[in-house]
Design an enzyme around this catalytic site. Structure first.
Site, short mmCIF file in Angstrom:
data_model
loop_
_atom_site.label_atom_id
_atom_site.label_comp_id
_atom_site.label_asym_id
_atom_site.label_seq_id
_atom_site.Cartn_x
_atom_site.Cartn_y
_atom_site.Cartn_z
N THR A 49 20.71 -13.71 -12.46
CA THR A 49 21.46 -13.84 -13.71
C THR A 49 22.67 -14.75 -13.53
OG1 THR A 49 20.82 -11.54 -14.15
CG2 THR A 49 22.46 -12.52 -15.62
N TYR A 137 12.48 -7.74 -3.00
CA TYR A 137 12.41 -8.10 -4.41
C TYR A 137 10.94 -8.16 -4.80
CZ TYR A 137 14.89 -10.44 -8.34
OH TYR A 137 15.47 -10.75 -9.54
N LYS A 165 13.81 -4.01 -5.02
CA LYS A 165 14.14 -4.12 -6.44
C LYS A 165 12.87 -4.54 -7.17
CE LYS A 165 16.49 -7.13 -9.72
NZ LYS A 165 17.16 -8.43 -9.89
N ILE A 204 19.70 -2.73 -10.49
CA ILE A 204 20.32 -4.05 -10.45
C ILE A 204 20.07 -4.63 -11.83
CG2 ILE A 204 20.25 -6.36 -9.44
CD1 ILE A 204 19.56 -5.10 -6.78
#
Length: 297
Positions: A49, A137, A165, A204
């Site tokens: 982000t 991830y 994540k 997250i």
């Protein structure tokens, strides 16, 4: 919060840019202070982000060093250290450790990287040499590599590999990762309450840039098992969290945060600010949040 080291809301903070497209460190410091005051449990520096892929290696390292210094231990620090070359990932991760980061978030090898399990295991084993907790991830739609429950179990045997994540957006897939009994983190904004109910160990959350106090209130209620309250809070968040997941995610977060008073400027090129014709829908989706965020403690 749970005993997991990265529980609660880990804000994938936006990176502010000035009119010339340079990192605006003064604005970044101001945003960090406001998000800490809002109660976030951790901050992810150089996040997706925050436009990690559009920062040079030196810019990312400078951002991590600056952010960690400003945070100064008041909340946990996670640094994204993803890169194409494993040597670069190792260098960035060692730098994050030197800056005082509590952990790093690292994509699997991407852009024609290995897709076999052993290749992924070897990659994370190398990164583990830096000596920081690693959050893997799972975002198969972006990198072409899926972290399955079987692979997650193997990765968890690597020293310092502590979590994955999951940003697949597939609740069933994420629940399967959680059922391994290993700490799984949710990275899909529309799934937050469902992921927490299914056993996610932490969040997250990029969308939290827009309404950090409301997002923290939801996470705190979930951690205490107050699910009716979670449901009520989610009614305010659901419209915008679903909308931004449909496309133009980063541009939408920047625009939404600006509307809500957490202005990080515009995204960096090649991304443009959110198209004017999409701003109306975003503003409408934010309406339920405005008063709730203002009144949240």
């Amino acid at each position: 919060m749970s005993a997991f080291a990265f529980s609660g809301v880990n804000l994938a903070i936006t990176t502010p840019f000035d009119a010339q497209g340079k990192i605006d460190f003064a604005r970044f410091e101001s945003l960090i202070e406001r998000y800490i005051a809002a109660g976030v449990h951790g901050i992810v520096l150089s996040s997706g982000t925050g436009m990690h892929v559009y920062l040079s290696k030196d810019e990312s390292k400078e951002l991590v060093a600056f952010g960690a210094k400003v945070i100064d231990g008041r909340v946990r620090v996670i640094a994204q250290t993803s890169a194409l070359l494993v040597e670069d990932v190792l260098e960035r991760t060692r730098h994050a450790k030197d800056c005082g980061a509590d952990g790093v978030m690292v994509l699997p090898p991407f852009f024609e990287g290995p897709t076999d399990d052993q290749g992924i295991i070897d990659f994370y084993s190398t990164v583990s040499q830096a000596g920081l907790p690693i959050i893997g991830y799972n975002v198969p739609q972006a990198v072409g590599v899926e972290v399955t429950p079987a692979l997650f179990r193997q990765l968890s045997e690597i020293p310092n590999f502590v979590s994955v994540k999951d940003s697949s957006g597939d609740l069933a897939a994420q629940a399967a990762l959680s059922r391994t009994g290993l700490a799984t983190m949710n990275g899909a904004d529309p799934l937050v309450p469902y992921a927490l109910f299914a056993g996610a160990a932490g969040l997250i959350w990029g969308g939290a840039n827009m309404a950090p106090k409301t997002c923290v209130a939801l996470a705190n209620a979930a951690s205490e098992g107050r699910w009716a309250e979670v449901q009520q809070i989610w009614k305010h968040l659901a419209p915008v969290m679903s909308l931004i997941w449909q496309g133009d995610y980063v541009q939408s977060v920047y625009a939404g945060a600006q509307i809500m008073g957490y202005d990080a400027g515009n995204p960096r090129r090649p991304l443009r600010r959110l198209a004017e014709e999409k701003l109306g829908a975003l503003r409408e989706a934010l309406v339920p949040l405005i008063d709730h965020e203002a009144s949240a403690s």
